[in-house]
Design an enzyme around this catalytic site. Structure first.
Site, PDB file in Angstrom:
ATOM      1  N   ASP A 226       0.860  -1.188   0.000  1.00  0.00           N
ATOM      2  CA  ASP A 226       0.000   0.000   0.000  1.00  0.00           C
ATOM      3  C   ASP A 226       0.893   1.234   0.000  1.00  0.00           C
ATOM      4  O   ASP A 226       2.025   1.169  -0.478  1.00  0.00           O
ATOM      5  CB  ASP A 226      -0.957  -0.028   1.194  1.00  0.00           C
ATOM      6  CG  ASP A 226      -2.288   0.661   0.902  1.00  0.00           C
ATOM      7  OD1 ASP A 226      -2.257   1.887   0.676  1.00  0.00           O
ATOM      8  OD2 ASP A 226      -3.336   0.001   0.893  1.00  0.00           O
ATOM      9  N   HIS A 249       1.985   1.873  -3.235  1.00  0.00           N
ATOM     10  CA  HIS A 249       1.124   2.876  -3.872  1.00  0.00           C
ATOM     11  C   HIS A 249       1.746   4.266  -3.881  1.00  0.00           C
ATOM     12  O   HIS A 249       1.091   5.227  -4.241  1.00  0.00           O
ATOM     13  CB  HIS A 249      -0.234   2.925  -3.163  1.00  0.00           C
ATOM     14  CG  HIS A 249      -1.019   1.654  -3.300  1.00  0.00           C
ATOM     15  ND1 HIS A 249      -2.245   1.472  -2.698  1.00  0.00           N
ATOM     16  CD2 HIS A 249      -0.756   0.499  -3.962  1.00  0.00           C
ATOM     17  CE1 HIS A 249      -2.701   0.256  -2.981  1.00  0.00           C
ATOM     18  NE2 HIS A 249      -1.813  -0.355  -3.737  1.00  0.00           N
TER      19      HIS A 249
END
Length: 396
Positions: A226, A249
């Site tokens: 993430d 991310h």
């Protein structure tokens, strides 16, 4: 020859020292509290949670310089809370030389963290050791992609109401939820960390910072499933420097506006960072239909993008509810000396709110090359943007 008065004084002092040792008191300088002396069992089979809590309690209640020692070995821990406030004005050192492993039973965790620091003023966590949450044993229970009201799995390190803390030279591996969550804290310095989880691991942010002031993160390598680092609501005066990020991310401001009455974000500097193969590079994301708040005074400079899908992106339509525009006002944002390669032909995507358009966004010396045959472009919606220096892709 000593006088009778001098001899009496020496005898009194000796008597006091003997009685102090008999009472279990220690000298006031450099006292070590070894978890082995409180019943911790290395080997990774027997849980040592209570031993760690007892050792911390004594260190925390000690009025002088204290060190909590975790020697080499593997220690199994359930939910562990290092509770303050502590007596000494000298920061406690947690010297982690061994490896901590989590109990892989979701029902064992009632709070937001596996290892929590709560209301501690002055602490240093260091020692070169490893904190392994064994998150791979629980990721199957994460339903946050399909359930907007999901309950997040616990963070490996959860810090709340912590002041004057340093975390350095440790490894975090395979968190259940976030690797680190810092909230309602002040003057936190973090550097020389290694944070690692597989690219497909869910919600394993390297670090999430919210409602905190004066957080500095530097010289760390973060590889997760993430955001490498996410800056949440109420964060001010945050500095990120020399972060290597990927997979993951990217580095994100947000998500902002998910909950009512969120605090503003102000004073963010991200510099000298490298992003490798991440979904996003530098991202600001806010929920549609949010309450009013602000995100302002942000500088992103000297950043290398290596095969990043969305190098520069503002997304104010984040989340599923897009019926109303976001009311998070974004302003005074500078992107400076951003270079590298993009996997998307849209290398700069500024999608701002129609209700509160982005104000004073500036791009200086942007050089992003597309890995493909299409023409590289920018898109700008509801954004007032200024340009200077080299611009690849061309301005909107």
């Amino acid at each position: 020859m000593a006088s009778n008065g001098s001899t009496f004084a020496v005898l009194v002092l000796f008597s006091l020292l003997v009685s102090s040792n008999a009472a279990g008191l220690q000298p006031a300088i450099g006292t070590t509290f070894n978890v082995l002396n409180y019943g911790a069992k290395p080997g990774g089979r027997i849980e040592s949670t209570q031993a760690f809590v007892r050792a911390w309690a004594e260190a925390c209640n000690f009025p002088g310089k204290a060190r909590l020692l975790i020697p080499p070995g593997i220690y199994k821990l359930g939910e562990t809370i290092f509770q303050g406030p502590c007596k000494s004005r000298i920061p406690i050192t947690i010297l982690l030389q061994g490896t901590l492993q989590a109990v892989s039973d979701a029902s064992s965790y009632t709070g937001k963290g596996w290892i929590s620091l709560d209301e501690v003023n002055g602490v240093t966590l260091t020692g070169g050791g490893t904190i392994d949450a064994l998150g791979q044993n629980l990721w199957q229970y994460n339903d946050c992609k399909t359930n907007p009201d999901c309950v997040h799995l616990p963070a490996t390190i959860y810090m709340t109401k912590v002041t004057n803390a340093k975390i350095k030279s440790i490894k975090l591996v395979n968190s259940m939820g976030f690797h680190m969550h810092i909230t309602r804290s002040y003057l936190i310095t973090i550097h020389s960390l290694s944070i690692t989880a597989p690219a497909e691991s869910p919600n394993t942010d390297g670090m999430h910072i919210s409602q905190s002031n004066g957080v500095k993160v530097a010289r760390s390598v973060i590889k997760t499933g993430d955001d490498c680092i996410s800056i949440g609501q109420g964060s001010t005066n945050v500095t990120l420097n020399q972060i290597t990020c990927g997979p993951g991310h990217g580095i994100s401001v947000g998500s902002l506006g998910k909950r009512p009455n969120e605090g503003d974000v102000a004073g963010l500097i991200v510099s000298n960072c490298t992003l490798v193969g991440t979904t996003n590079g530098i991202r600001i994301k806010t929920y549609a239909a949010s309450d009013p708040s602000r995100a302002s005074g942000m500088l992103f400079k000297d950043i290398i993008m290596n095969n990043v899908k969305n190098p520069i992106i503002i997304d104010q339509n984040y989340g599923s509810n897009a019926q109303k525009p976001s009311q998070v006002k974004i302003s005074d944002v500078i992107y400076q000396n951003i270079r590298g390669t993009t996997l998307s032909p849209v290398a700069v995507d500024l999608s701002c709110s129609s209700t509160v358009p982005c104000q004073n966004v500036r791009l200086h010396n942007i050089n992003l090359q597309f890995i493909g045959n299409e023409k590289i472009t920018s898109t700008c919606t509801n954004a007032k943007v200024g340009y200077s220096g080299l611009q690849i892709p061309p301005p909107c």
